[in-house]
Design a protein around this motif. Structure first.
Motif, PDB file in Angstrom:
ATOM      1  N   SER A   1       0.833  -1.205   0.000  1.00 13.77           N
ATOM      2  CA  SER A   1       0.000   0.000   0.000  1.00 13.77           C
ATOM      3  C   SER A   1       0.865   1.252   0.000  1.00 13.77           C
ATOM      4  CB  SER A   1      -0.925   0.004   1.220  1.00 13.77           C
ATOM      5  OG  SER A   1      -1.814  -1.075   1.190  1.00 13.77           O
ATOM      6  N   LEU A   2       1.926   1.226   0.777  1.00 13.40           N
ATOM      7  CA  LEU A   2       2.836   2.384   0.812  1.00 13.40           C
ATOM      8  C   LEU A   2       3.530   2.567  -0.530  1.00 13.40           C
ATOM      9  CD1 LEU A   2       4.374   1.922   4.384  1.00 13.40           C
ATOM     10  CD2 LEU A   2       2.681   3.622   3.661  1.00 13.40           C
ATOM     11  N   ALA A   3       3.871   1.464  -1.198  1.00 12.06           N
ATOM     12  CA  ALA A   3       4.465   1.577  -2.535  1.00 12.06           C
ATOM     13  C   ALA A   3       3.470   2.221  -3.498  1.00 12.06           C
ATOM     14  CB  ALA A   3       4.877   0.192  -3.033  1.00 12.06           C
ATOM     15  N   TYR A   4       2.214   1.800  -3.423  1.00 15.09           N
ATOM     16  CA  TYR A   4       1.158   2.379  -4.255  1.00 15.09           C
ATOM     17  C   TYR A   4       1.010   3.876  -3.975  1.00 15.09           C
ATOM     18  CZ  TYR A   4      -3.775   3.320  -5.537  1.00 15.09           C
ATOM     19  OH  TYR A   4      -4.940   3.852  -6.031  1.00 15.09           O
ATOM     20  N   LEU A   5       0.992   4.260  -2.707  1.00 12.91           N
ATOM     21  CA  LEU A   5       0.867   5.672  -2.340  1.00 12.91           C
ATOM     22  C   LEU A   5       2.077   6.467  -2.809  1.00 12.91           C
ATOM     23  CD1 LEU A   5      -0.577   5.221   1.253  1.00 12.91           C
ATOM     24  CD2 LEU A   5      -1.823   6.029  -0.750  1.00 12.91           C
ATOM     25  N   ASP A   6       3.246   5.858  -2.765  1.00 11.78           N
ATOM     26  CA  ASP A   6       4.448   6.546  -3.248  1.00 11.78           C
ATOM     27  C   ASP A   6       4.325   6.847  -4.740  1.00 11.78           C
ATOM     28  OD1 ASP A   6       7.090   7.625  -2.924  1.00 11.78           O
ATOM     29  OD2 ASP A   6       7.869   5.823  -3.914  1.00 11.78           O
ATOM     30  N   GLY A   7       3.724   5.911  -5.490  1.00 15.06           N
ATOM     31  CA  GLY A   7       3.496   6.165  -6.914  1.00 15.06           C
ATOM     32  C   GLY A   7       2.543   7.325  -7.128  1.00 15.06           C
ATOM     33  N   ILE A   8       1.471   7.389  -6.340  1.00 16.09           N
ATOM     34  CA  ILE A   8       0.548   8.523  -6.419  1.00 16.09           C
ATOM     35  C   ILE A   8       1.276   9.826  -6.133  1.00 16.09           C
ATOM     36  CG2 ILE A   8      -1.467   9.617  -5.349  1.00 16.09           C
ATOM     37  CD1 ILE A   8      -2.567   6.830  -4.770  1.00 16.09           C
ATOM     38  N   ASN A   9       2.055   9.834  -5.076  1.00 16.68           N
ATOM     39  CA  ASN A   9       2.703  11.072  -4.648  1.00 16.68           C
ATOM     40  C   ASN A   9       3.778  11.530  -5.627  1.00 16.68           C
ATOM     41  OD1 ASN A   9       1.089  11.234  -2.378  1.00 16.68           O
ATOM     42  ND2 ASN A   9       2.501  10.047  -1.109  1.00 16.68           N
ATOM     43  N   GLN A  10       4.426  10.599  -6.317  1.00 16.34           N
ATOM     44  CA  GLN A  10       5.378  11.029  -7.343  1.00 16.34           C
ATOM     45  C   GLN A  10       4.665  11.673  -8.515  1.00 16.34           C
ATOM     46  OE1 GLN A  10       9.010   8.904  -8.228  1.00 16.34           O
ATOM     47  NE2 GLN A  10       8.565   7.395  -6.627  1.00 16.34           N
ATOM     48  N   PHE A  11       3.472  11.192  -8.827  1.00 19.46           N
ATOM     49  CA  PHE A  11       2.708  11.879  -9.867  1.00 19.46           C
ATOM     50  C   PHE A  11       2.302  13.269  -9.384  1.00 19.46           C
ATOM     51  CE2 PHE A  11      -1.225  13.236 -11.845  1.00 19.46           C
ATOM     52  CZ  PHE A  11      -0.850  13.238 -13.183  1.00 19.46           C
ATOM     53  N   ILE A  12       1.894  13.387  -8.126  1.00 20.41           N
ATOM     54  CA  ILE A  12       1.533  14.696  -7.571  1.00 20.41           C
ATOM     55  C   ILE A  12       2.712  15.651  -7.676  1.00 20.41           C
ATOM     56  CG2 ILE A  12       1.008  15.904  -5.413  1.00 20.41           C
ATOM     57  CD1 ILE A  12      -0.791  13.564  -4.665  1.00 20.41           C
ATOM     58  N   ASP A  13       3.909  15.158  -7.391  1.00 19.63           N
ATOM     59  CA  ASP A  13       5.104  16.013  -7.418  1.00 19.63           C
ATOM     60  C   ASP A  13       5.507  16.398  -8.835  1.00 19.63           C
ATOM     61  OD1 ASP A  13       5.261  15.886  -4.671  1.00 19.63           O
ATOM     62  OD2 ASP A  13       6.757  14.283  -4.647  1.00 19.63           O
ATOM     63  N   GLU A  14       5.395  15.483  -9.775  1.00 18.95           N
ATOM     64  CA  GLU A  14       6.031  15.680 -11.075  1.00 18.95           C
ATOM     65  C   GLU A  14       5.066  15.709 -12.256  1.00 18.95           C
ATOM     66  OE1 GLU A  14       8.807  12.467 -11.192  1.00 18.95           O
ATOM     67  OE2 GLU A  14       9.742  13.043  -9.287  1.00 18.95           O
ATOM     68  N   GLY A  15       3.851  15.200 -12.067  1.00 21.17           N
ATOM     69  CA  GLY A  15       2.908  15.148 -13.181  1.00 21.17           C
ATOM     70  C   GLY A  15       2.106  16.433 -13.303  1.00 21.17           C
ATOM     71  N   PRO A  16       1.387  16.587 -14.390  1.00 17.51           N
ATOM     72  CA  PRO A  16       0.553  17.778 -14.579  1.00 17.51           C
ATOM     73  C   PRO A  16      -0.609  17.800 -13.587  1.00 17.51           C
ATOM     74  CG  PRO A  16       0.128  16.182 -16.314  1.00 17.51           C
ATOM     75  CD  PRO A  16       1.298  15.662 -15.553  1.00 17.51           C
ATOM     76  N   THR A  17      -1.002  18.988 -13.198  1.00 18.13           N
ATOM     77  CA  THR A  17      -2.108  19.157 -12.262  1.00 18.13           C
ATOM     78  C   THR A  17      -3.439  19.025 -13.003  1.00 18.13           C
ATOM     79  OG1 THR A  17      -0.798  20.638 -10.881  1.00 18.13           O
ATOM     80  CG2 THR A  17      -3.193  20.717 -10.604  1.00 18.13           C
ATOM     81  N   PRO A  18      -4.321  18.127 -12.574  1.00 16.82           N
ATOM     82  CA  PRO A  18      -5.636  18.019 -13.233  1.00 16.82           C
ATOM     83  C   PRO A  18      -6.379  19.351 -13.209  1.00 16.82           C
ATOM     84  CG  PRO A  18      -5.249  16.123 -11.828  1.00 16.82           C
ATOM     85  CD  PRO A  18      -4.143  17.092 -11.537  1.00 16.82           C
TER      86      PRO A  18
END
Length: 797
Positions: free
Chosen positions: A134-151
Motif C-alpha cells: 500500500s505504501l508503494a502504491y501511495l508513493d506512486g501517487i505522490n510522485q505523480f503529484i510532485d512531477e505530473g501535470p495538475t488536473p
C-alpha cells in the motif's frame, strides 16, 4: 481602411497565440500514456502497455515495483477522484466546495470515520505485506503529484495538491462502508411514521422478512433451513457532487455442469451511483509471483473486483442492518449527563474544526454516548428534543479491510479466498466466486451478530432497551453461504438470504424481482456460454411488473376512456414487462405506478415523509405486496372526509391521471411516448454542475434501455414530471468464461480516464448504453502486439 486591416490581422494573430497557448496548456494536462518516466524507489524497469481503451497492463519484476507503478498510472487518470473520495470520510468537502457542504462534513465527522482511521493506523504493523505494498502504491501517487501535470479540476476549484498517506486509504474505505446508507434513510423514517400514524400503518410496509419471496439458499444446509430530511440531505449532497454511492448489484457463477464448454462462467455487475469518472479503475498487474486484472476504488491499492487464470470474484451489497439507533435520556437538571442503566454518565463532548472555502473556519461540537454519536443537530432527519444516538458496526470492531482486500487479491484458490473474507466487517458484501477448478460459491461477508426475536432493529430503540452495545458476534461459518450446490449455480441480487445461524438477519433487502428473473433464466438453460451470459446481464424484463399490471388491469373500468386510451389499455394487456427504448407501455406503466403510490401514501405522510419513503429500498419491497392487498389501510384517502376510497377507486383515478399527465407533458399522440424519451442517463462530474461547463465535463444524456429492478437495473427516483433520470446502475458488466479466460468481456459506463482531456474519458459510453462489451486481455503476447501505447517507468535512484 489599411488601419482596420492591420487591426483585423492583429486580432487574428492574438487569437492564434491564445489558441496555441490553450492548446499547449491542454496538451500538457493529458495523461502520459507513452514514452519514458523515472520513478524514485523502483528496483527494476516497469513496462506499462495501454490497450485500445486505455487500460494499463503493468509488467514488473517484483510486486513493490508493480504497485508503485499502479499508483502512478492510477493517479494520472484519477487524481481528482482520489482527492474527493479521501475528503468525504475526513469531513473536508467544504474546504473545496464551500459552506453548502458543511452539513455533510459535520455528519461524517460525527460518524467517526476519520477518528476510526487514526485509531487503525496507530495499530497497523508496518511490516505487513499489505501495508508495504500500500505504501508503494501511495508513493506512486505522490510522485505523480510532485512531477505530473495538475488536473484541471484543481485549478478550477483552487485546491492544493497534497501527498496521500495510509490514513487516506482507510478514509476512502470508510466512505465505501457508509455509502450503503439504507439504515440511515429508513429507521428514523419508520419511527416518525409510527409516531405519527401508529403501528397499524406499518403492517403493510414490508419492514420484516417476507417468507413468500425467493430467498438466496445456503449450501451445505443445517438445522436452520426451515426458517424461511437529513441523512437524505447528506446523500443528496454527495449525489450532486457525482460521488458514487453503492446501491445493490447482481452476481452469479454457473458451474461446469450447466455450461456448454464444461467450465465455470462468472458474471457480475455491481450497482453504484453513476458519476464521471465512473467508480472503477481497471488495471492488469503482472509480476513473477502475482497477477490480477482488477477493478480499483480511487486511492485503494487492491481491487474489490478481480480475476486471473485461476479465479474470479465480484461483489454485491449484502444489505444487512449494521446500524442501530437509540433514544437517550438527558438528566432533568444537568444537561451534561445522560442515563446509562441505573447511572447518570457524562456526555462525551467532541470538538471539531472544518475549513470552509472563502469563509472562516467553523468550530462545532457534538455529544457522544456509549452507543455512539448523538445525531440531533447533525442529521436533520433526527428531529425533536429527545437525543438520538447511533451505533455502527464499522467503527466498533478492528479494521482489517485493507488486509482482507490484499488477501483476496493474492488468494490462489477457494480455501484461501474464503479465509480472506473473514476480515470484511462493513459494509456487508455478497461475494460471488468462481474458479478454474470448477468451484462456484457465494458468501455474505459481514460482521453479523445475534438479535433476539423480541427486538425490532428498524426503529429507534427506547432508552434502556434495544440491542446491547456489546454484541454477540457470529462466527463467519454462520454467515449465509453457498458452496458448490447441487443446482449448479450461485447468485446474489440483494434479496433476502436464508439462515444458517438459526435466526434471520435483519436488513434492507431488495424485492425478489431481479432474483426471480435470474433464477428463471438460470434454471431454464443447461448449455450456457459467454455470449448467452452477456445477453443475460443486459436483460430488461420484469416478470413481477407483468403480474402487477395484470392485477391492476383487473380493477380497471373502461367507462369514459377514449379510443386512443383503450388502445393503450390493450397494449398493456399484451405487455411482456420488457424495457427497450422504443416501449410505450413502459412509459405508461411507470407513470401509473407513481400516481398510485402518490394516492396511497401522500395523504397520510405529507410531502416530506412521502419524498423520503420514495427514496428507500422499502418502497421497492412494498409495491407488489401492497398492490395485491386490496384491504390495506393505506388505500383510503384521509383527505376526503366521509368517503372511504377502495383500491379500485385509487387504481382508476391514477390510471386516468397518468394518461392525462402524459398527454400534457409528451403530447396527445401516444406513439411519441417512447421509453427512451423519458428514461435517460447522464454521467455527472462535480464541475459539471456549472451549466457553462456541463457539456465539457458531463457525459450524456442518452436515452437508455432498462429500468428499476430488472437485471439491467437502472434506478431512477420517481418524480411528478415523469422524467426518469437514471442515478445508479451497473458500474461495470463483466463476464469470464474459464474455458476461454483470456477473452473475458467487460464494459465501463463512460471510460477509463477521469481526465477530460484524455481520449479515454468517454470512449465506452455509447457501447455501454447499447449493451456492448470489450475484451479484458490477459495474454501478454497479444497485449504487447496490439498495444496502442507503451509507458516505460525507469528507476531514478
Amino acid at each position: 481602411m489599411n488601419r482596420f486591416k492591420r487591426l483585423g490581422w492583429g486580432l487574428l494573430a492574438l487569437i492564434g497565440v491564445l489558441a496555441v497557448a490553450i492548446g499547449s496548456f491542454t496538451y500538457h494536462l493529458k495523461p502520459d500514456y507513452d514514452g519514458e518516466t523515472k520513478l524514485r524507489g523502483l528496483s527494476e524497469e516497469v513496462q506499462v502497455y495501454y490497450d485500445t481503451y486505455g487500460i494499463p497492463h503493468i509488467y514488473a519484476e517484483n510486486d513493490a515495483d508493480a504497485f508503485k507503478a499502479l499508483g502512478y498510472v492510477h493517479a494520472q487518470d484519477r487524481l481528482w477522484q482520489m482527492e474527493l473520495l479521501r475528503r468525504i470520510g475526513s469531513g473536508r468537502l467544504a474546504e473545496v466546495f464551500g459552506k453548502d457542504l458543511l452539513g455533510t462534513d459535520k455528519f461524517f465527522l460525527a460518524l467517526g470515520v476519520d477518528d476510526y482511521s487514526s485509531e487503525t493506523i496507530a495499530k497497523v504493523n508496518s511490516n505487513d505485506e499489505s501495508v508495504q505494498l500500500s505504501l508503494a502504491y501511495l508513493d506512486g501517487i505522490n510522485q505523480f503529484i510532485d512531477e505530473g501535470p495538475t488536473p484541471v479540476e484543481f485549478y478550477l476549484t483552487g485546491t492544493e495538491k497534497k501527498p496521500f498517506v495510509l490514513k487516506d486509504v482507510y478514509n476512502t474505505l470508510g466512505y465505501m462502508a457508509f455509502s450503503f446508507a439504507m439504515a440511515h434513510k429508513t429507521d428514523p423514517l419508520l419511527s416518525r411514521i409510527k409516531d405519527k400514524l401508529g403501528f397499524e400503518y406499518l403492517k403493510d410496509l414490508e419492514i420484516d422478512s417476507d417468507t413468500t419471496t425467493l430467498w438466496i439458499k445456503n449450501y451445505p444446509r443445517n438445522r436452520a433451513d426451515s426458517i424461511q430530511k437529513s441523512i437524505s440531505e447528506v446523500m443528496s449532497s454527495l449525489e450532486k457532487l457525482s460521488i458514487p454511492l453503492f446501491e445493490g448489484s447482481n452476481g452469479w457463477a454457473i458451474a461446469a455442469e450447466k455450461t456448454k464448454n464444461g467450465k465455470v462462467i462468472f458474471a457480475n455487475d455491481p450497482h453504484i451511483g453513476f458519476s464521471q469518472p465512473s467508480v472503477w479503475y481497471e488495471a492488469h498487474v503482472s509480476t513473477p509471483s502475482y497477477e490480477k486484472y482488477g477493478y480499483h476504488l480511487a486511492g485503494v491499492p487492491y481491487p474489490v473486483l478481480g480475476h486471473n487464470r485461476k479465479l474470479a470474484y465480484g461483489m454485491t451489497m449484502f444489505e444487512n442492518d449494521d446500524v442501530d439507533f437509540y433514544y437517550e435520556k438527558t438528566h432533568p437538571t444537568d444537561p451534561r449527563k445522560y442515563k446509562k442503566g441505573d447511572e447518570w454518565k457524562d456526555y462525551e463532548i467532541i470538538s471539531k474544526t472544518i475549513k470552509v472555502k472563502d469563509s472562516d473556519d467553523i468550530h462545532f461540537s457534538y455529544k457522544k454516548t456509549h452507543h455512539g454519536p448523538v445525531l440531533n443537530g447533525i442529521a436533520d432527519q433526527v428531529t425533536g428534543e429527545r437525543p438520538v444516538s447511533m451505533w455502527w458496526v464499522f467503527t466498533k470492531v478492528e479494521n482489517q479491510l485493507l488486509n482482507s482486500l490484499h488477501n483476496m487479491s493474492y488468494a490462489n484458490g477457494l480455501g484461501e479466498f474464503k479465509k480472506a473474507l473473514e476480515g470484511l466487517h462493513a459494509p456487508g458484501l455478497g461475494i460471488v466466486y468462481g474458479d478454474a477448478e470448477d468451484n462456484v460459491a457465494y458468501w455474505a461477508a459481514a460482521k453479523l451478530y445475534t438479535i433476539p426475536d423480541s427486538i425490532h432493529t428498524k426503529f429507534v430503540s427506547e432508552e434502556g432497551k434495544g440491542l446491547p452495545v456489546e454484541k454477540e458476534y457470529l462466527d463467519f461459518s454462520e454467515n449465509p453461504h453457498t458452496i458448490n450446490p447441487p443446482w449448479h449455480y450461485v447468485y446474489s441480487a440483494n434479496n433476502q438470504p436464508d439462515s444458517i445461524a438459526g435466526m434471520l438477519y435483519p436488513g434492507y433487502y431488495l424485492p425478489e424481482n431481479r432474483a426471480r428473473r435470474i433464477f428463471q433464466l438460470l434454471e431454464s438453460k443447461g448449455d450456457w456460454d459467454k455470449e448467452a451470459v452477456g445477453h443475460m446481464i443486459n436483460d430488461n424484463t420484469s416478470p413481477v411488473n407483468v403480474e402487477i399490471v395484470t392485477m391492476l388491469l383487473s380493477k380497471l373500468k373502461i367507462d369514459g376512456l377514449s379510443t386512443g386510451q383503450l388502445k393503450i389499455l390493450d397494449a398493456l394487456k399484451q405487455w411482456r414487462g420488457d424495457y427497450p427504448k422504443t416501449s410505450i407501455e413502459a412509459t405508461v406503466y411507470h407513470k401509473w405506478m407513481y400516481c398510485i403510490l402518490k394516492h396511497i401514501f401522500k395523504d397520510e405522510l405529507g410531502d416530506i415523509l412521502f419524498e423520503e419513503i420514495m427514496n428507500t429500498h422499502l418502497i421497492k419491497r412494498t409495491m407488489a405486496p401492497i398492490f395485491a392487498n386490496e384491504n390495506s389501510i393505506w388505500w383510503d384517502d384521509i383527505s376526503t372526509l366521509n368517503i372511504a376510497e377502495s383500491q379500485t377507486d385509487i387504481v382508476n383515478v391514477s390510471f386516468r391521471e397518468a394518461l392525462q399527465n402524459l398527454e400534457t407533458t409528451l403530447g396527445e399522440d401516444s406513439a411519441s411516448w417512447v421509453w427512451g424519451r423519458v428514461h435517460t442517463i447522464e454521467h455527472g462530474h462535480p464541475i459539471g454542475q456549472i451549466e457553462a461547463l456541463r457539456s465539457f465535463f458531463n457525459v450524456g444524456p442518452f436515452g437508455v434501455n432498462g429500468t428499476r429492478e430488472v437485471i439491467n437495473n437502472l434506478y431512477f427516483p420517481y418524480t411528478e414530471d415523469g422524467v426518469y433520470k437514471v442515478s445508479s446502475g451497473p458500474s461495470t458488466r463483466r463476464v469470464i468464461d474459464f474455458s476461454d479466460v483470456e477473452n473475458g468481456i467487460s464494459i465501463l459506463p463512460t471510460g477509463q480516464s477521469g481526465n477530460p482531456f484524455s481520449e479515454h474519458y468517454k470512449d465506452q459510453a455509447g457501447m455501454y448504453v447499447n449493451g456492448e462489451f470489450r475484451k479484458m486481455m490477459l495474454n501478454k503476447e497479444e497485449i504487447v502486439s496490439t498495444s496502442k501505447s507503451q509507458l516505460t517507468l525507469k528507476p531514478d535512484n
